[in-house]
Motif scaffolding. Structure first.
Motif, PDB file in Angstrom:
ATOM      1  N   LEU A 171       0.753  -1.193  -0.306  1.00  0.00           N
ATOM      2  CA  LEU A 171      -0.038  -0.021  -0.008  1.00  0.00           C
ATOM      3  C   LEU A 171       0.993   1.361  -0.047  1.00  0.00           C
ATOM      4  N   LEU A 172       0.853   1.976  -1.068  1.00  0.00           N
ATOM      5  CA  LEU A 172       1.948   3.273  -1.131  1.00  0.00           C
ATOM      6  C   LEU A 172       1.212   4.478  -0.650  1.00  0.00           C
ATOM      7  N   ASN A 173       1.331   4.162   0.753  1.00  0.00           N
ATOM      8  CA  ASN A 173       1.001   5.304   1.715  1.00  0.00           C
ATOM      9  C   ASN A 173       1.905   6.501   1.779  1.00  0.00           C
ATOM     10  N   PHE A 174       1.398   7.727   1.007  1.00  0.00           N
ATOM     11  CA  PHE A 174       2.002   8.863   0.834  1.00  0.00           C
ATOM     12  C   PHE A 174       1.688   9.855   1.810  1.00  0.00           C
ATOM     13  N   GLY A 175       1.000   9.402   2.928  1.00  0.00           N
ATOM     14  CA  GLY A 175       0.231  10.070   3.662  1.00  0.00           C
ATOM     15  C   GLY A 175       0.680   9.735   5.112  1.00  0.00           C
ATOM     16  N   GLN A 176       1.920   8.947   5.220  1.00  0.00           N
ATOM     17  CA  GLN A 176       2.295   8.442   6.599  1.00  0.00           C
ATOM     18  C   GLN A 176       2.322   9.614   7.792  1.00  0.00           C
ATOM     19  N   ILE A 177       2.729  10.721   7.316  1.00  0.00           N
ATOM     20  CA  ILE A 177       2.889  11.762   8.358  1.00  0.00           C
ATOM     21  C   ILE A 177       1.780  12.228   8.811  1.00  0.00           C
ATOM     22  N   ALA A 178       0.383  12.002   8.178  1.00  0.00           N
ATOM     23  CA  ALA A 178      -0.915  12.266   8.874  1.00  0.00           C
ATOM     24  C   ALA A 178      -1.093  11.478   9.965  1.00  0.00           C
ATOM     25  N   LEU A 179      -0.900  10.308   9.948  1.00  0.00           N
ATOM     26  CA  LEU A 179      -0.915   9.412  10.805  1.00  0.00           C
ATOM     27  C   LEU A 179      -0.145   9.639  12.071  1.00  0.00           C
ATOM     28  N   PHE A 180       1.032   9.928  11.793  1.00  0.00           N
ATOM     29  CA  PHE A 180       2.073  10.395  12.809  1.00  0.00           C
ATOM     30  C   PHE A 180       1.656  11.666  13.348  1.00  0.00           C
ATOM     31  N   GLY A 181       1.144  12.501  12.721  1.00  0.00           N
ATOM     32  CA  GLY A 181       0.573  13.817  13.107  1.00  0.00           C
ATOM     33  C   GLY A 181      -0.677  13.907  13.929  1.00  0.00           C
ATOM     34  N   ILE A 182      -1.409  12.935  13.529  1.00  0.00           N
ATOM     35  CA  ILE A 182      -2.663  12.472  14.477  1.00  0.00           C
ATOM     36  C   ILE A 182      -2.309  12.417  15.913  1.00  0.00           C
ATOM     37  N   GLY A 183      -1.234  11.274  15.782  1.00  0.00           N
ATOM     38  CA  GLY A 183      -0.780  10.923  17.088  1.00  0.00           C
ATOM     39  C   GLY A 183      -0.084  11.861  17.773  1.00  0.00           C
ATOM     40  N   ALA A 235      -2.922  13.826  -0.537  1.00  0.00           N
ATOM     41  CA  ALA A 235      -4.071  14.841  -0.162  1.00  0.00           C
ATOM     42  C   ALA A 235      -4.620  14.993   1.216  1.00  0.00           C
ATOM     43  N   VAL A 236      -4.703  13.520   1.733  1.00  0.00           N
ATOM     44  CA  VAL A 236      -5.444  13.500   3.137  1.00  0.00           C
ATOM     45  C   VAL A 236      -4.346  14.020   3.866  1.00  0.00           C
ATOM     46  N   ALA A 237      -2.870  13.884   4.152  1.00  0.00           N
ATOM     47  CA  ALA A 237      -2.122  14.326   4.684  1.00  0.00           C
ATOM     48  C   ALA A 237      -1.873  15.916   4.627  1.00  0.00           C
ATOM     49  N   ALA A 245       8.643  17.831  23.262  1.00  0.00           N
ATOM     50  CA  ALA A 245       7.810  19.014  23.867  1.00  0.00           C
ATOM     51  C   ALA A 245       7.188  19.958  22.967  1.00  0.00           C
ATOM     52  N   PHE A 246       7.123  19.814  21.797  1.00  0.00           N
ATOM     53  CA  PHE A 246       6.486  20.773  20.791  1.00  0.00           C
ATOM     54  C   PHE A 246       5.882  20.002  19.585  1.00  0.00           C
ATOM     55  N   ILE A 247       4.805  20.463  19.182  1.00  0.00           N
ATOM     56  CA  ILE A 247       4.622  20.306  17.690  1.00  0.00           C
ATOM     57  C   ILE A 247       3.990  21.242  17.013  1.00  0.00           C
ATOM     58  N   GLY A 248       4.225  21.520  15.757  1.00  0.00           N
ATOM     59  CA  GLY A 248       3.410  22.238  14.915  1.00  0.00           C
ATOM     60  C   GLY A 248       3.319  21.911  13.489  1.00  0.00           C
ATOM     61  N   PRO A 249       2.516  22.623  12.648  1.00  0.00           N
ATOM     62  CA  PRO A 249       2.208  22.175  11.381  1.00  0.00           C
ATOM     63  C   PRO A 249       3.279  21.996  10.603  1.00  0.00           C
ATOM     64  N   ASP A 250       4.490  22.715  10.582  1.00  0.00           N
ATOM     65  CA  ASP A 250       5.634  22.724   9.881  1.00  0.00           C
ATOM     66  C   ASP A 250       6.032  21.130   9.903  1.00  0.00           C
ATOM     67  N   GLN A 251       5.904  20.503  11.224  1.00  0.00           N
ATOM     68  CA  GLN A 251       6.314  19.298  11.151  1.00  0.00           C
ATOM     69  C   GLN A 251       5.481  17.981  10.571  1.00  0.00           C
ATOM     70  N   LEU A 252       4.520  18.637   9.652  1.00  0.00           N
ATOM     71  CA  LEU A 252       3.718  17.823   8.969  1.00  0.00           C
ATOM     72  C   LEU A 252       3.643  17.828   7.565  1.00  0.00           C
ATOM     73  N   LEU A 253       4.585  18.623   7.081  1.00  0.00           N
ATOM     74  CA  LEU A 253       4.925  18.795   5.622  1.00  0.00           C
ATOM     75  C   LEU A 253       5.135  17.412   4.801  1.00  0.00           C
ATOM     76  N   PRO A 254       4.925  17.455   3.475  1.00  0.00           N
ATOM     77  CA  PRO A 254       5.084  16.088   3.084  1.00  0.00           C
ATOM     78  C   PRO A 254       6.454  15.696   2.937  1.00  0.00           C
ATOM     79  N   PHE A 255       7.257  16.768   3.029  1.00  0.00           N
ATOM     80  CA  PHE A 255       8.837  16.154   3.088  1.00  0.00           C
ATOM     81  C   PHE A 255       8.920  15.202   4.103  1.00  0.00           C
ATOM     82  N   GLU A 256       8.254  15.351   5.265  1.00  0.00           N
ATOM     83  CA  GLU A 256       8.666  14.255   6.452  1.00  0.00           C
ATOM     84  C   GLU A 256       8.130  12.869   6.064  1.00  0.00           C
ATOM     85  N   THR A 257       7.071  12.816   5.267  1.00  0.00           N
ATOM     86  CA  THR A 257       6.554  11.342   4.632  1.00  0.00           C
ATOM     87  C   THR A 257       7.694  10.741   4.036  1.00  0.00           C
ATOM     88  N   PHE A 258       8.313  11.635   3.102  1.00  0.00           N
ATOM     89  CA  PHE A 258       9.275  11.107   2.176  1.00  0.00           C
ATOM     90  C   PHE A 258      10.471  10.813   2.791  1.00  0.00           C
TER      91      PHE A 258
END
Lengths: 385, 299
Positions: free
Chosen positions: B31-43, B93-95, B205-218
């Protein structure tokens, strides 16, 4: 961009480096044999985390130039505590994770008592919070999000935050007789901060902010936002945007005939840098000054060292950060972070390259000499206020 | 130096969990999940929000895993009729959607400023003791995740997943419910990625939207591909290698005493060339997948 910029420099300096190769190997061996410890004793090393690669690389490189100038100046004047000053510069790649890694390297490996950084608020905040936890002094030389105030007592800023910028903008716009404004800025830590502060100040003066359009960065067009602005029929459009994006916005506004409404750019040089001149003709805006009122010498020093005009407005702030840190270390007579912090807080009015700097109770720059500028036939001119 | 090494190991363990999760989805199940960072980000965001609300971190971590599992389930259901490539694009797209929600829902996520000042793990300890305790926890959770993934691969379900990867039509013809398999594996992978994200938030001790950019998935993809797609140990090795590379390259300029204006370009160049070299020399990854040979294939 940075990679392209880096290339010619490697080539031009390749000659000297080749001849230094032998010396280099020797130095390496020496460093490995514990020469590092000896060096640490006659050098005071500070740290810096800057975006030397990635989207903000042009600015990061200019921030680095400011540091280089400051290190030269401090060492020419006898260094700190009778020792040489050095600044270890690390690349953040414009990425929060790498920025934190770099800060950790500086703190736990290079043992720097002070770390200067970064540029984007989204990176500066976590880096600052990490340094605060570790008890290391943090100096922010480029971010303006008001959240930076809340990092803690170890954190300082040599650049005015958005509350200072917002207040200046609101007063300038109100002073021009505009009462009904809309706000257009990127939806990120910067845009949101500057919007909140400008709106508060503008409404306190009696103006009215009829619409805010915080746009998602990286869109191919902004017509939807611009049409909503046109529908609101404002007296003035207050906006801010990074180079290429602002260029798209300006072009589309021009095509829609919206450029007939007065535009006021926050950090106008950033907004107009990549725009076609006819699309931004007559725009007004505010700008941090490259240098303070008495800072002509800094412009000269920069031109002499790097052989060109300022690339961005940001080099002076890292210069001032290094100079203030050095002054604080000398005043404290120690390189202990806690003592440097106290000395920095008690430094009082400091005459920096970017104008007088004084910290408020939260360690933030109290006043920032902004200027009102206007765009006339291809260049920015200081407007009479 | 010790503290920095501990930091690199902790980050490797955290990304190791995310890589094992992606390997289960992409390596085992195709399963070619290109949105892995979304699952990471939700957690990551779930843990940030819940600990801010006063929940102790173990409970927040479990809730984060549950939320990410639900996210995985949703992604699996969402594209159930899409062909593999189209589904891959949908995950990307979901990510981005998840990141945009994090960017815009200020009241919940802190908007572009992110959520900072999280108490984090083991607040009672400090310095190296805290780092060691964190490392022990992260390593134990990585081990548990890796063993779970490996065990799963050996079961009948794991065989069906590999069949689904190699030949989905055949799997359907043999009476396996492909959509159910997909959803199940994404939910499990989601829980693992959520665990990684939660640990990440607690540690930094920090999370921000920049840590969920597609770059992180790749980046996670690089770990899995470099380590060896389809092999659990490969994912762990890949995570260790890529994390060490990113953290270690800056030392190169200290050793050879390069001027600071080359720092940025050197980092990008060195990482790029090492990854490229590894892939050219070991196209199957450093620890390639070992498939059990069938009798018919024996010479």
């Amino acid at each position: 961009m940075a990679r392209m910029n880096g290339l010619p420099r490697v080539m031009s300096s390749g000659l000297t480096r080749r001849s230094a190769n032998g010396a280099l190997l020797g130095a390496m061996a020496l460093a490995l044999l514990g020469g590092g410890a000896a060096r640490a004793q006659d050098t005071v090393t500070l740290g810096a985390v800057l975006p030397l690669s990635g989207a903000s690389a042009t600015i990061g490189e200019d921030q680095r130039r400011g540091i280089e100038l400051a290190v030269d100046k401090v060492n020419a004047d006898g260094g700190v505590l009778g020792r040489k000053l050095a600044v270890a510069v690390e690349d953040s790649g414009g990425r929060a994770q790498s920025a934190i890694d770099a800060a950790r390297k500086l703190v736990s490996v290079s043992k720097t008592p002070v770390v200067i950084g970064e540029y984007s608020s989204g990176n500066t905040i976590p880096v600052g919070q990490y340094l605060q936890r570790e008890g290391i002094v943090h100096i922010n030389p480029g971010s303006s999000s008001p959240v930076i105030k809340t990092i803690g007592d170890r954190s300082f800023s040599t650049i005015g935050l958005d509350d200072v910028a917002g207040k200046f903008t609101a007063e300038a716009v109100y002073g021009m007789g505009h009462r009904k404004a809309v706000f257009l800025a990127p939806n990120n830590a910067y845009g949101q901060g500057v919007y909140t502060e400008t709106k508060a100040a503008f409404e306190a003066l009696g103006g009215q902010m009829v619409a805010n359009l915080l746009y998602t960065e990286g869109q191919s067009n902004y017509r939807r936002e611009l049409q909503r602005i046109a529908a609101a029929k404002p007296d003035v459009i207050i906006y801010s945007g990074y180079g290429q994006e602002a260029a798209t916005i300006n072009r589309e506004a021009f095509e829609l005939g919206l450029s007939k409404t007065p535009w006021f750019g926050i950090y106008l040089s950033m907004c107009t840098a990549d725009s076609r001149p006819e699309t931004v003709e007559g725009q007004m805006g505010m700008e941090v000054n490259y240098v303070g009122p008495d800072g002509a010498w800094y412009r000269d020093a920069y031109q002499k060292k790097f052989g060109k005009e300022f690339a961005t407005t940001f080099s002076g702030y890292t210069y001032d950060a290094v100079m203030m840190a050095a002054a604080a270390i000398n005043k404290a007579g120690s390189t202990e972070p806690a003592k440097i912090r106290d000395a920095l807080a008690a430094l009082g009015d400091y005459a920096g390259a970017t104008g007088p700097i004084a910290f408020d109770a939260q360690g933030q720059r109290k006043t920032q000499p902004y200027i009102v500028v206007s765009y006339k036939s291809g260049e920015l001119k200081t407007a009479a206020k | 130096m010790l503290e920095f090494c501990l930091h690199v190991l902790i980050m490797s363990a955290i990304f190791g969990i995310a890589a094992v999760s992606l390997n289960l989805q992409a390596g085992t199940s195709g399963l070619l999940n290109f949105g892995q960072i979304a699952l990471f980000g939700i957690g990551a965001y779930a843990v940030a929000i819940l600990t801010r609300a006063g929940l102790p971190w173990p409970a927040a971590l479990l809730a984060g895993m549950a939320a990410a599992a639900l996210g995985g389930f949703a992604i699996g259901r969402l594209g159930r009729d899409l062909a593999a490539e189209y589904w891959a694009l949908a995950t990307l797209a979901v990510a981005e959607l998840v990141r945009l929600v994090a960017l815009n829902e200020d009241w919940l996520t802190g908007g572009p400023q992110g959520i900072g000042g999280i108490t984090g793990l083991f607040p009672g300890l400090d310095g190296p003791a805290r780092a060691l305790a964190t490392l022990a926890l992260a390593a134990a959770l990585l081990l548990a995740t890796a063993l779970t993934a490996r065990r799963l691969g050996e079961t009948q379900f794991g065989r069906v997943l590999r069949l689904m990867r190699e030949n989905p039509d055949l799997a359907t013809a043999l009476g396996h419910d492909i959509v159910a398999c997909k959803v199940k594996v994404l939910a499990i992978g989601g829980a693992m990625a959520g665990l990684a994200g939660g640990l990440y938030t607690l540690y930094l001790a920090f999370i921000g939207p920049d840590q969920l950019l597609p770059f992180e998935t790749f980046l996670i993809w690089t770990m899995v591909v470099l380590g060896g797609l389809g092999n659990v140990a490969g994912a762990v090795v890949g995570a260790l290698l890529v994390t060490t590379l990113y953290a270690g390259i800056p030392f190169l300029k200290d050793i050879v005493a390069l001027p600071s204006d080359l720092t940025g370009s050197l980092r990008v160049f060195a990482i790029g060339s090492i990854v490229l070299a590894a892939l050219m020399l070991k196209p199957q990854g450093l620890v390639p997948e070992r498939l059990r040979r069938l009798h018919a294939q024996r010479p």
